[in-house]
Design a protein around this motif. Structure first.
Motif, short mmCIF file in Angstrom:
data_model
loop_
_atom_site.label_atom_id
_atom_site.label_comp_id
_atom_site.label_asym_id
_atom_site.label_seq_id
_atom_site.Cartn_x
_atom_site.Cartn_y
_atom_site.Cartn_z
N LEU A 160 -8.11 5.93 -14.98
CA LEU A 160 -7.03 6.50 -14.18
C LEU A 160 -7.36 6.32 -12.70
N TYR A 161 -6.44 5.77 -11.93
CA TYR A 161 -6.61 5.55 -10.50
C TYR A 161 -5.55 6.33 -9.74
N SER A 162 -5.93 6.85 -8.60
CA SER A 162 -5.02 7.58 -7.73
C SER A 162 -4.99 6.91 -6.36
N ILE A 163 -3.78 6.65 -5.87
CA ILE A 163 -3.60 6.08 -4.54
C ILE A 163 -2.75 7.06 -3.74
N LYS A 164 -3.19 7.38 -2.53
CA LYS A 164 -2.46 8.30 -1.68
C LYS A 164 -2.39 7.72 -0.27
N ILE A 165 -1.20 7.78 0.32
CA ILE A 165 -1.06 7.42 1.73
C ILE A 165 -0.34 8.56 2.45
N GLU A 166 -0.71 8.76 3.70
CA GLU A 166 -0.05 9.74 4.56
C GLU A 166 0.21 9.06 5.90
N LEU A 167 1.47 9.12 6.33
CA LEU A 167 1.89 8.44 7.55
C LEU A 167 2.20 9.46 8.64
N ALA A 168 1.81 9.12 9.87
CA ALA A 168 2.02 9.99 11.02
C ALA A 168 3.50 10.02 11.39
N VAL A 189 5.34 3.85 13.51
CA VAL A 189 4.70 4.73 12.53
C VAL A 189 3.30 4.18 12.23
N THR A 190 2.31 5.07 12.16
CA THR A 190 0.95 4.64 11.85
C THR A 190 0.41 5.40 10.64
N LEU A 191 -0.61 4.82 10.06
CA LEU A 191 -1.26 5.40 8.90
C LEU A 191 -2.24 6.49 9.35
N LEU A 192 -2.12 7.68 8.76
CA LEU A 192 -3.07 8.75 9.03
C LEU A 192 -4.20 8.77 8.01
N TYR A 193 -3.83 8.55 6.74
CA TYR A 193 -4.81 8.72 5.67
C TYR A 193 -4.42 7.84 4.49
N GLU A 194 -5.42 7.29 3.84
CA GLU A 194 -5.21 6.46 2.67
C GLU A 194 -6.45 6.60 1.79
N ALA A 250 -12.40 4.44 -2.01
CA ALA A 250 -12.16 4.09 -0.61
C ALA A 250 -11.33 5.17 0.05
N ARG A 251 -11.60 5.38 1.33
CA ARG A 251 -10.81 6.34 2.11
C ARG A 251 -10.67 5.77 3.51
N ASN A 252 -9.45 5.75 3.99
CA ASN A 252 -9.13 5.25 5.32
C ASN A 252 -8.51 6.44 6.05
N HIS A 253 -9.14 6.89 7.13
CA HIS A 253 -8.65 8.09 7.81
C HIS A 253 -8.71 7.91 9.31
N THR A 254 -8.39 8.98 10.01
CA THR A 254 -8.31 9.01 11.48
C THR A 254 -7.39 7.92 12.02
N GLY A 255 -6.20 7.86 11.46
CA GLY A 255 -5.18 6.98 12.00
C GLY A 255 -5.49 5.51 11.85
N GLY A 256 -6.18 5.13 10.80
CA GLY A 256 -6.44 3.72 10.55
C GLY A 256 -7.65 3.17 11.27
N GLN A 257 -8.45 4.02 11.90
CA GLN A 257 -9.59 3.54 12.67
C GLN A 257 -10.85 3.32 11.84
N VAL A 258 -11.05 4.12 10.82
CA VAL A 258 -12.31 4.06 10.06
C VAL A 258 -12.00 4.00 8.57
N ILE A 259 -12.74 3.20 7.88
CA ILE A 259 -12.63 3.17 6.43
C ILE A 259 -14.01 3.41 5.82
N ASP A 260 -14.09 4.34 4.91
CA ASP A 260 -15.33 4.61 4.20
C ASP A 260 -15.20 3.97 2.82
N VAL A 261 -16.10 3.10 2.50
CA VAL A 261 -16.12 2.48 1.19
C VAL A 261 -17.33 3.03 0.46
#
Length: 184
Positions: free
Chosen positions: A84-92, A100-105, A115-126
């Motif tokens: 089971l995989y979960s994908i979530k996006i949150e847009l500013a 419009v920019t990405l806040l969280y993914e 994977a998590r992409n946060h702080t408005g698309g600046q950093v991705i933690d893999v």
């Protein structure tokens, strides 16, 4: 297989939560949001797989007029190869120019954050990448990039392919024909 879909602040859908079984049928009155559910899946596919910008897939005009939430969210759960995989996006909220920019993914399984992409698309933690931080543009999904970093589970590229197959058609209501057959 699509297991669930949550939509917040997208056109007429705010706080929608749908659970899907092996077969799904969307029924409702005209204007109740059936086509909008398909539209959000199509836009999500364009954003995650097609490499399109958030402002093109989720422009300010797609926000729910009456919603009190400043952000727009889409979450989906997929079953693929027994996992089971979960994908979530949150847009500013749109800025002064309407962009419009990405806040969280995030992409995760019940056991692991992949994977998590946060702080408005600046950093991705893999989670599995020893490098850990990559800079990406504010308006793009990072999930295709995540899948190119090593070591990543081999099933993840297949998962993205599966997501791209989720909605292999483009909905065009003006070209839909209905055929009614009476029982014999």
């Amino acid at each position: 297989m699509l297991k669930s879909l949550k939509i917040g602040n997208f056109k007429c859908l705010d706080g929608l939560d749908i659970e899907f079984g092996p077969h799904a049928l969307l029924l409702g009155l005209n204007g109740s949001g059936k086509s909008t559910v398909i539209e959000v899946l199509h836009r999500l596919r364009r954003f995650l797989i097609g490499g399109e910008r958030a402002r093109d897939c989720f422009p300010a005009s797609t926000r729910t007029k009456w919603s009190t939430s400043p952000t727009q969210t889409v979450e989906l759960e997929l079953a693929h190869n027994g996992e089971l995989y979960s994908i979530k996006i949150e847009l500013a909220p749109p800025n002064e120019t309407g962009s419009v920019t990405l806040l969280y993914e995030q992409l995760k399984t019940p056991k692991e954050l992949l994977a998590r992409n946060h702080t408005g698309g600046q950093v991705i933690d893999v989670a599995r990448n020893t490098g850990g931080v990559v800079s990406i543009p504010l308006e793009l999904s990072a999930l295709p990039l995540v899948l190119t970093l090593q070591p990543v589970p081999q099933q993840l590229p297949l998962l993205l392919h599966h997501v791209s197959d989720l909605l292999p058609f483009h909905l065009n209501p003006t070209r839909l024909d209905s055929v009614v057959q009476s029982p014999s």
